[in-house]
Design a protein around this motif. Structure first.
Motif, short mmCIF file in Angstrom:
data_model
loop_
_atom_site.label_atom_id
_atom_site.label_comp_id
_atom_site.label_asym_id
_atom_site.label_seq_id
_atom_site.Cartn_x
_atom_site.Cartn_y
_atom_site.Cartn_z
N TRP A 297 0.84 -1.20 0.00
CA TRP A 297 0.00 0.00 0.00
C TRP A 297 0.88 1.27 0.00
O TRP A 297 0.70 2.18 -0.82
CB TRP A 297 -0.89 -0.04 1.24
N GLY A 298 1.86 1.29 0.90
CA GLY A 298 2.77 2.43 0.97
C GLY A 298 3.58 2.58 -0.31
O GLY A 298 3.81 3.69 -0.80
N GLY A 299 3.99 1.45 -0.87
CA GLY A 299 4.75 1.48 -2.12
C GLY A 299 3.89 1.98 -3.28
O GLY A 299 4.36 2.74 -4.14
N TRP A 300 2.63 1.58 -3.27
CA TRP A 300 1.69 2.01 -4.30
C TRP A 300 1.53 3.54 -4.27
O TRP A 300 1.55 4.21 -5.31
CB TRP A 300 0.35 1.30 -4.11
N TYR A 301 1.43 4.09 -3.06
CA TYR A 301 1.33 5.55 -2.94
C TYR A 301 2.57 6.22 -3.53
O TYR A 301 2.48 7.25 -4.20
CB TYR A 301 1.17 5.95 -1.47
N PHE A 302 3.73 5.64 -3.27
CA PHE A 302 4.96 6.23 -3.79
C PHE A 302 4.96 6.19 -5.32
O PHE A 302 5.33 7.16 -5.99
CB PHE A 302 6.19 5.49 -3.24
N TYR A 303 4.50 5.08 -5.84
CA TYR A 303 4.40 4.94 -7.30
C TYR A 303 3.46 6.01 -7.87
O TYR A 303 3.77 6.65 -8.88
CB TYR A 303 3.90 3.52 -7.64
N LEU A 304 2.32 6.22 -7.21
CA LEU A 304 1.37 7.25 -7.69
C LEU A 304 2.03 8.64 -7.66
O LEU A 304 1.88 9.42 -8.59
CB LEU A 304 0.11 7.26 -6.81
N ALA A 305 2.77 8.91 -6.58
CA ALA A 305 3.41 10.22 -6.46
C ALA A 305 4.45 10.42 -7.55
O ALA A 305 4.69 11.54 -8.02
CB ALA A 305 4.05 10.37 -5.08
N LEU A 306 5.08 9.33 -7.96
CA LEU A 306 6.10 9.41 -9.01
C LEU A 306 5.49 9.62 -10.38
O LEU A 306 6.09 10.24 -11.25
CB LEU A 306 6.91 8.11 -9.05
N THR A 307 4.31 9.05 -10.59
CA THR A 307 3.79 8.97 -11.96
C THR A 307 2.58 9.84 -12.23
O THR A 307 2.26 10.09 -13.38
CB THR A 307 3.41 7.51 -12.29
N ARG A 308 1.87 10.31 -11.18
CA ARG A 308 0.65 11.08 -11.42
C ARG A 308 0.93 12.58 -11.28
O ARG A 308 1.86 12.98 -10.59
CB ARG A 308 -0.45 10.69 -10.43
N SER A 309 0.08 13.37 -11.94
CA SER A 309 0.28 14.82 -11.82
C SER A 309 -1.04 15.60 -11.82
O SER A 309 -1.07 16.78 -12.14
CB SER A 309 1.18 15.32 -12.94
N LEU B 31 -2.40 23.72 -18.02
CA LEU B 31 -3.81 24.00 -17.77
C LEU B 31 -4.36 22.97 -16.77
O LEU B 31 -5.15 23.30 -15.89
CB LEU B 31 -4.60 23.93 -19.08
N GLU B 32 -3.92 21.73 -16.91
CA GLU B 32 -4.37 20.68 -16.00
C GLU B 32 -3.99 20.97 -14.55
O GLU B 32 -4.80 20.84 -13.64
CB GLU B 32 -3.79 19.34 -16.45
N GLU B 33 -2.75 21.40 -14.36
CA GLU B 33 -2.31 21.73 -12.99
C GLU B 33 -3.13 22.89 -12.43
O GLU B 33 -3.59 22.86 -11.28
CB GLU B 33 -0.82 22.09 -12.98
N ILE B 34 -3.32 23.91 -13.28
CA ILE B 34 -4.01 25.12 -12.81
C ILE B 34 -5.49 24.85 -12.53
O ILE B 34 -6.08 25.50 -11.68
CB ILE B 34 -3.84 26.26 -13.85
N THR B 35 -6.06 23.87 -13.22
CA THR B 35 -7.51 23.66 -13.08
C THR B 35 -7.89 22.44 -12.23
O THR B 35 -9.08 22.16 -12.06
CB THR B 35 -8.17 23.50 -14.46
N THR B 36 -6.89 21.72 -11.70
CA THR B 36 -7.25 20.56 -10.85
C THR B 36 -6.71 20.69 -9.43
O THR B 36 -6.95 19.81 -8.60
CB THR B 36 -6.73 19.23 -11.43
#
Lengths: 210, 306
Positions: free
Chosen positions: A26-38, B59-64
């Motif tokens: 679970w903790g590792g999954w969160y790290f992965y999300l932080a690395l890859t999501r924006s 735009l995505e950063e600014i709007t989410t």
């Protein structure tokens, strides 16, 4: 066989160590999300990671507080998972702290300054410090060495630690926000349940003497 | 109240039709949206020398990632909930010590005020920042148009109150309406704009549509969203966050790395978009706009007037 008994029978077959695997992944999954999501909470990846890890730790701590009332009111016995939950919560709090240190504030100077100057951080740090001896003594050898009574008393530190963690959450938000206040309310309710039992336990022998 | 230069135009009349269809409809519309042509949502604006040359956030950063408690307290709440706000028609009341008070339709209010793109640094009081390409007009030009009277020393603005359209307003997290204020000279400063657009298009609801304040040298909460009232007053107004906690939030709220928020340091900030391992950057005095605005505060103790 009652429902509680059949649940207990099923739980007996689940080894407690599975929780370590679950929370590590679970903790590792969160790290992965932080690395890859924006997007969403991951727009600010560091704050997002700090938040989800801290919140997971808080939820586990609440689960620990719920184990005794669940047994009292439903007969379902989760006691054998308590140690694994406690140690997992400790490691997640440590993870939360390390993310804050190395990824968020980044320098030891800022870590020290914030712990000294900012009450909500002081309180969060207090919770971590209270959990430290509990994590260190979470083994059978420690129970033997301390004796069961002293060990149990030491582990009552869980209560102030969870309370501090909840106050830390309430305090770090702007204004009085519903989400952290809900967590605090649940924790206070779970602690009050215990206070009532203690009073009853103390009052009953008195009554019998009278 | 007198209502000068009234015409029959609505906000929608000066807005390309596609611009007030929301994005989801455009995406759902598919081919129809494409057929509407490339100019569908573009606003007509000029660039400005006051823009920073730093790279804007996406735009995505600014709007989410927004703080807009009228739609919920989580950063992702406004993007999820703000679509329920109806921004057309929209009127703004101009009140108080002005020559031409009245309730103006937004299009009417904006008549004769040239739109410019202003790419500004945006620094939140929570110690994160972005670079945002706003489209808007100078508030000072609007104030010239409505005529400020000699007694006017401050300006007070209010956000719309519509709990039925703004889910966060159904709980009393803040004392609605959200109120913000500026000193008149701050309001007249050429950096201070009323923004109606973002990235060349109309402002998305979660960013304060259809019209919001942007004051780039102050913490973000000063830049009040979805404005329905602008009042010129003689006394310094009490802004919402100051009313909640005067020790933590002042009236001026100028970005100042030397004056910490009681609960966190303001010396550095996290620029959104850098990823998990980005270094914090030093916060600049007046968010880097000191050359233009420091003189507004000559002789003032900024540790007291935070």
């Amino acid at each position: 066989m009652t429902l509680a008994q059949s649940i207990n029978g099923w739980l007996r077959r689940v080894p407690a160590w599975t929780l370590y695997v679950v929370f590590a992944l679970w903790g590792g999954w969160y790290f992965y999300l932080a690395l890859t999501r924006s997007t969403g909470i991951w727009t600010n990846q560091v704050q997002g990671l700090e938040h989800v890890v801290g919140l997971l730790a808080l939820k586990i701590l609440i689960a620990i507080l719920a184990i005794t009332p669940i047994r009292t009111y439903t007969g379902i016995n989760l006691v054998k998972f308590r140690r694994a939950l406690g140690v997992s919560a400790f490691f997640l709090v440590l993870y939360h702290f390390l993310v804050w240190w190395f990824l968020d504030v980044q320098t030891l100077g800022r870590v020290v300054a914030d712990i000294i100057k900012r009450p909500y951080i002081t309180i969060g740090m207090g919770a971590l410090v209270l959990l430290l001896p509990l994590a260190v003594t979470s083994n059978n050898l420690s129970i033997r060495k301390l004796g069961p009574l002293a060990w149990r008393r030491l582990h009552w530190l869980t209560y102030p630690a969870v309370l501090l963690a909840a106050v830390h959450f309430v305090w770090l938000r702007k204004g009085w926000q519903l989400e952290p206040l809900t967590y605090l309310a649940i924790i206070v309710a779970l602690l009050l349940l215990r206070v009532k039992w203690r009073r009853l336990a103390l009052a009953l022998p008195g009554l019998s003497r009278g | 109240m007198r209502q000068p230069w009234k015409n029959d135009m609505n906000w929608s009349d000066v807005t390309p039709k596609a611009a007030w269809l929301n994005r989801r409809q455009l995406i759902a519309g598919g081919a129809a949206a494409v057929a509407a042509g490339p100019a569908w949502a573009k606003l007509d604006y000029k660039t400005s020398a006051l823009s920073t040359d730093e790279t804007p956030n996406t735009l995505e950063e600014i709007t989410t990632y927004n703080n807009y408690y009228e739609f919920g307290t989580r950063k992702s709440d406004p993007a999820a909930n703000a679509h329920t706000l109806k921004t057309d028609p929209w009127s703004v009341e101009i009140a108080g010590l002005v020559d031409k008070p009245g309730t103006y339709d937004l299009a009417e209010l904006m008549t004769g005020l040239p739109l410019e793109e202003r790419i500004y640094r945006f620094r939140c009081v929570e110690a994160w920042s972005m670079v945002i390409p706003w489209i808007g007009f100078e508030l000072g030009k609007l104030l010239e148009k409505v005529g400020t009277q000699p007694g006017a020393k401050f300006l007070r603005m209010e956000t719309v109150v519509r709990p039925e359209e703004m889910v966060g307003q159904r709980s009393r997290i803040l004392d609605w309406p959200y109120v913000e204020g500026l000193r008149l000279d701050e309001a007249m400063h050429p950096l201070t704009i009323m923004a109606t657009g973002l990235y060349g298009e109309e402002l998305p609801n979660q960013n304060g549509a259809p019209i919001r304040l942007v004051v780039p040298w102050k913490y973000g909460f000063k830049s009040i969203k979805s404005v329905v009232k602008i009042e010129l007053v003689a006394e310094q107004p009490v802004n919402t966050w100051q009313a909640i906690n005067a020790r933590e939030y002042g009236f001026y709220s100028n970005v100042n790395p030397e004056v910490d928020h009681p609960r966190w340091s303001q010396a550095s900030e996290r620029r959104i978009g850098g990823g998990l391992f980005a270094k914090r950057i030093d916060t600049q005095m007046f968010n880097g706009y000191g050359d233009q605005v420091a003189s507004l505060y000559d002789g003032m103790d900024l540790t007291k007037n935070y």
